[in-house]
Design a protein around this motif. Structure first.
Motif, PDB file in Angstrom:
ATOM      1  N   ASN A  31      48.387 103.705  50.488  1.00  0.00           N
ATOM      2  CA  ASN A  31      48.514 103.129  49.155  1.00  0.00           C
ATOM      3  C   ASN A  31      49.628 102.096  49.152  1.00  0.00           C
ATOM      4  O   ASN A  31      50.682 102.298  49.753  1.00  0.00           O
ATOM      5  CB  ASN A  31      48.829 104.212  48.127  1.00  0.00           C
ATOM      6  N   VAL A  32      49.385 100.977  48.494  1.00  0.00           N
ATOM      7  CA  VAL A  32      50.379  99.912  48.423  1.00  0.00           C
ATOM      8  C   VAL A  32      50.699  99.662  46.955  1.00  0.00           C
ATOM      9  O   VAL A  32      49.832  99.278  46.182  1.00  0.00           O
ATOM     10  CB  VAL A  32      49.862  98.610  49.079  1.00  0.00           C
ATOM     11  N   GLU A  33      51.926  99.904  46.564  1.00  0.00           N
ATOM     12  CA  GLU A  33      52.336  99.670  45.184  1.00  0.00           C
ATOM     13  C   GLU A  33      52.246  98.177  44.888  1.00  0.00           C
ATOM     14  O   GLU A  33      52.887  97.369  45.552  1.00  0.00           O
ATOM     15  CB  GLU A  33      53.775 100.162  44.984  1.00  0.00           C
ATOM     16  N   PRO A  34      51.422  97.764  43.924  1.00  0.00           N
ATOM     17  CA  PRO A  34      51.222  96.341  43.667  1.00  0.00           C
ATOM     18  C   PRO A  34      52.372  95.686  42.916  1.00  0.00           C
ATOM     19  O   PRO A  34      52.422  94.476  42.803  1.00  0.00           O
ATOM     20  CB  PRO A  34      49.949  96.322  42.805  1.00  0.00           C
TER      21      PRO A  34
ATOM     22  N   GLN B  21      34.716  97.730  44.445  1.00  0.00           N
ATOM     23  CA  GLN B  21      35.944  98.271  43.860  1.00  0.00           C
ATOM     24  C   GLN B  21      36.954  97.165  43.561  1.00  0.00           C
ATOM     25  O   GLN B  21      37.663  97.218  42.560  1.00  0.00           O
ATOM     26  CB  GLN B  21      36.555  99.304  44.799  1.00  0.00           C
ATOM     27  N   VAL B  22      37.028  96.174  44.436  1.00  0.00           N
ATOM     28  CA  VAL B  22      37.899  95.034  44.159  1.00  0.00           C
ATOM     29  C   VAL B  22      37.482  94.368  42.856  1.00  0.00           C
ATOM     30  O   VAL B  22      38.320  93.982  42.035  1.00  0.00           O
ATOM     31  CB  VAL B  22      37.863  94.015  45.325  1.00  0.00           C
ATOM     32  N   ASP B  23      36.184  94.286  42.646  1.00  0.00           N
ATOM     33  CA  ASP B  23      35.677  93.668  41.417  1.00  0.00           C
ATOM     34  C   ASP B  23      36.051  94.491  40.181  1.00  0.00           C
ATOM     35  O   ASP B  23      36.210  93.946  39.092  1.00  0.00           O
ATOM     36  CB  ASP B  23      34.163  93.498  41.501  1.00  0.00           C
ATOM     37  N   GLU B  24      36.215  95.806  40.360  1.00  0.00           N
ATOM     38  CA  GLU B  24      36.612  96.660  39.239  1.00  0.00           C
ATOM     39  C   GLU B  24      38.034  96.359  38.768  1.00  0.00           C
ATOM     40  O   GLU B  24      38.430  96.738  37.665  1.00  0.00           O
ATOM     41  CB  GLU B  24      36.513  98.136  39.635  1.00  0.00           C
ATOM     42  N   LEU B  25      38.803  95.686  39.593  1.00  0.00           N
ATOM     43  CA  LEU B  25      40.169  95.313  39.216  1.00  0.00           C
ATOM     44  C   LEU B  25      40.195  94.072  38.314  1.00  0.00           C
ATOM     45  O   LEU B  25      41.254  93.695  37.820  1.00  0.00           O
ATOM     46  CB  LEU B  25      41.016  95.037  40.470  1.00  0.00           C
ATOM     47  N   ALA B  26      39.045  93.432  38.150  1.00  0.00           N
ATOM     48  CA  ALA B  26      38.985  92.202  37.359  1.00  0.00           C
ATOM     49  C   ALA B  26      39.300  92.479  35.891  1.00  0.00           C
ATOM     50  O   ALA B  26      39.177  93.604  35.395  1.00  0.00           O
ATOM     51  CB  ALA B  26      37.604  91.571  37.490  1.00  0.00           C
ATOM     52  N   ILE B  27      39.700  91.425  35.217  1.00  0.00           N
ATOM     53  CA  ILE B  27      39.979  91.498  33.788  1.00  0.00           C
ATOM     54  C   ILE B  27      39.026  90.554  33.051  1.00  0.00           C
ATOM     55  O   ILE B  27      38.495  89.611  33.630  1.00  0.00           O
ATOM     56  CB  ILE B  27      41.438  91.111  33.476  1.00  0.00           C
ATOM     57  N   ARG B  28      38.812  90.842  31.776  1.00  0.00           N
ATOM     58  CA  ARG B  28      38.078  89.939  30.893  1.00  0.00           C
ATOM     59  C   ARG B  28      39.101  89.407  29.887  1.00  0.00           C
ATOM     60  O   ARG B  28      39.747  90.180  29.180  1.00  0.00           O
ATOM     61  CB  ARG B  28      36.944  90.663  30.180  1.00  0.00           C
TER      62      ARG B  28
ATOM     63  N   LEU C 256      42.136 102.303  40.640  1.00  0.00           N
ATOM     64  CA  LEU C 256      42.206 101.495  41.868  1.00  0.00           C
ATOM     65  C   LEU C 256      43.472 100.661  41.955  1.00  0.00           C
ATOM     66  O   LEU C 256      43.746 100.076  43.003  1.00  0.00           O
ATOM     67  CB  LEU C 256      40.993 100.549  41.919  1.00  0.00           C
ATOM     68  N   PHE C 257      44.243 100.630  40.889  1.00  0.00           N
ATOM     69  CA  PHE C 257      45.348  99.684  40.792  1.00  0.00           C
ATOM     70  C   PHE C 257      46.359  99.836  41.917  1.00  0.00           C
ATOM     71  O   PHE C 257      46.904  98.854  42.422  1.00  0.00           O
ATOM     72  CB  PHE C 257      46.031  99.858  39.429  1.00  0.00           C
TER      73      PHE C 257
ATOM     74  N   GLY D  27      43.419  91.954  41.976  1.00  0.00           N
ATOM     75  CA  GLY D  27      42.680  91.968  43.237  1.00  0.00           C
ATOM     76  C   GLY D  27      43.182  90.889  44.167  1.00  0.00           C
ATOM     77  O   GLY D  27      43.317  91.100  45.381  1.00  0.00           O
ATOM     78  N   TYR D  28      43.486  89.707  43.611  1.00  0.00           N
ATOM     79  CA  TYR D  28      44.031  88.612  44.425  1.00  0.00           C
ATOM     80  C   TYR D  28      45.386  89.005  45.018  1.00  0.00           C
ATOM     81  O   TYR D  28      45.663  88.731  46.187  1.00  0.00           O
ATOM     82  CB  TYR D  28      44.182  87.354  43.576  1.00  0.00           C
TER      83      TYR D  28
END
Length: 513
Positions: A211-214, A157-164, A145-146, A189-190
């Motif tokens: 698609n947007v390159e982050p 899916q936005v939540d899947e971008l989270a980190i621990r 999703l990156f 995600g932010y």
């Protein structure tokens, strides 16, 4: 014909451009963190099985980073060290130490490593920048999703971008291997959310589902929202100086500005509208933990779990300082919209800093437009970063204004001559400085005279210390100096009340020949 309003729009946009980090700085940061990333992932690294890599987060990722007020200060670059997994038995402390131990194995990085932080390892490139590296775990779906745009993602899916991530202040830091109990954040995600808020796709004939390159390449062309955030951050820095403990944090300013932004293409109007509406997005929420209502500025991609104003209930002064800053920003930028360019130029030097404003004037070729140009003809921004310039002695809390006016008396006929940036003042005369401020008495006045040039250097007179007024009239607001050395010098006035510098003039330049 270009109107004054149009000039102000161009002026603010160029100031924000000047505030931005340079392409050379950007590339150097990328090269440095890429090298660290390669070291962590090398075949001989104990971490290689977890495929570590380093990506930027925070203002470097968002494009809202600004250069320090003093060019000699270091950039603070926030990074995430992403790992795809860990040993089953590892708690946060083990992941953190594994990353730190690998960094220390390098003869290059080990001597550059700062003391361990609560969350990060910091590598210091002295005099340039430091890299704050946050060890974190990500899931496999994170990578899929990156590179997708925010509008193309479902909430889950936005939540899947989270980190621990690791945080040694957490009670389970040393013993809990369950990553679901580790601190959670979602910087990527932010970043996608912010990019979506800043997007002017309706003007660019592109679809939002693309698609947007982050992690885009460096660009001098940025959306109005990004420029607005950069201007607001510099205004905050000028108001609070280097007091990182009290000044409003960048993530709060960025989030509220993004929520208030309504796709304005005019930076001046967008800035005024954002300031007018930011407060509307601060909620009052009852907190079971605090047993009272608290202010809530939720992370837009982690709203229920993360309050960016979480320190306000514990440190109410932070909340007070935020509202003080917001009101001053409204007043300052609300004032310039009705000013001619000359008055706006002088005012903006006080609220956004001399260096950025003067460089913007030069880049735009506005010297001839400003009717009474106070910018010295041989000004160079490097003058403001001389090592003999003493930094302020007090916490900065710039709530009020201060301006310097000056004149000298012609030694031949005694005529009084006003000093501006274009004035060449002869040696062997006296310059009389008068500071005007709206701070209510009582207060203390301090001055700083910075001498430059070969003549002063040879004679050991490169002054730069801050000194108390000798009370030459009007409670210390007047001061005089003899013109003794050729060169471009400047003077600055500080108004101090209750231990804080509450007003500070911009640098007033004097060209002596």
């Amino acid at each position: 014909m270009i109107t004054t309003t149009k000039h102000l729009q161009l002026f603010l946009e160029q100031i924000a451009t000047v505030l931005d980090i340079t392409e050379a700085q950007y590339k150097e940061v990328v090269d440095r963190y890429t090298a660290v990333s390669n070291h962590l992932a090398a075949d001989d690294s104990p971490l290689s099985k977890f495929k570590p890599d380093i990506k930027p987060q925070g203002s470097f990722l968002y494009g809202t980073m600004i250069r320090p007020i003093f060019e000699t200060d270091e950039l603070d670059v926030d990074l995430v060290c992403r790992l795809k997994g860990k040993m089953d038995s590892w708690a946060q402390v083990h992941l953190k130490q594994a990353v730190g131990d690998r960094i220390k194995e390098s003869k290059v990085y080990e001597p550059m490593l700062d003391e361990e932080g609560n969350r990060c390892w910091t590598i210091v490139y002295s005099g340039a920048f430091h890299l704050d590296i946050l060890p974190a775990l990500v899931g496999q779906e994170h990578y899929t999703l990156f590179e997708k745009s925010y509008t193309g993602l479902a909430v889950a899916q936005v939540d899947e971008l989270a980190i621990r991530m690791t945080d040694r202040n957490r009670i389970n830091y040393k013993w809990d291997p369950n990553t679901q109990n580790w601190p959670k954040s979602n910087p990527f995600g932010y970043a996608k959310w912010l990019k979506n808020r800043a997007s002017l796709a309706f003007l660019k004939n592109v679809v939002l589902s693309e698609n947007v390159e982050p992690l885009p390449e460096y660009s001098k062309d940025k959306e109005p929202l990004i420029r607005i955030v950069q201007i607001l951050k510099r205004h905050r820095d000028i108001m609070f100086g280097e007091d990182d403990c009290e000044k409003p944090i960048s993530i709060i300013i960025t989030t509220l500005a993004a929520k208030a932004y309504e796709k304005e293409t005019d930076i001046l109007q967008g800035l005024l509208n954002v300031l007018d509406k930011m407060e509307n997005f601060i909620e009052d929420v009852y907190s079971q933990e605090h047993q009272k209502e608290i202010k809530w500025i939720g992370n837009p991609v982690n709203y229920e779990e993360e309050n960016f104003a979480d320190r306000w209930p514990l440190e109410p002064e932070k909340q007070t300082k935020f509202y003080d800053w917001l009101e001053k920003a409204k007043t300052d930028f609300g004032s310039i919209k009705d000013m001619d360019l000359t008055r706006a130029y002088n005012y903006l030097k006080e609220v956004l800093g001399t260096r950025a404003v003067n460089e913007a004037v030069k880049e735009l070729g506005f010297e001839m437009i400003i009717s009474e140009n106070y910018k010295p003809v041989n000004y160079n921004s490097s003058l403001l970063s001389v090592t003999h310039r003493q930094k302020p002695l007090w916490p900065i809390y710039k709530q009020y204004n201060c301006q310097i006016h000056a004149y000298y008396k012609n030694p031949l006929n005694g005529a009084r001559i006003t000093v501006t940036g274009n004035t060449v003042v002869p040696k062997g005369c006296k310059i009389f400085f008068n500071a005007i401020t709206d701070v209510k008495k009582p207060f203390n006045v301090y001055w700083q005279v910075v001498n430059n040039g070969e003549e002063a250097k040879v004679r050991g007179q490169l002054r730069g210390n801050i000194f108390p007024s000798v009370n030459f009239g009007v409670g210390g607001l007047r001061h005089w100096e003899d013109t003794m050395y050729e060169g471009l010098h400047w003077i600055e006035c500080f108004i101090v009340k209750d231990g804080f510098c509450v007003a500070r003039s911009s640098e007033f330049f004097v060209n002596i020949k």
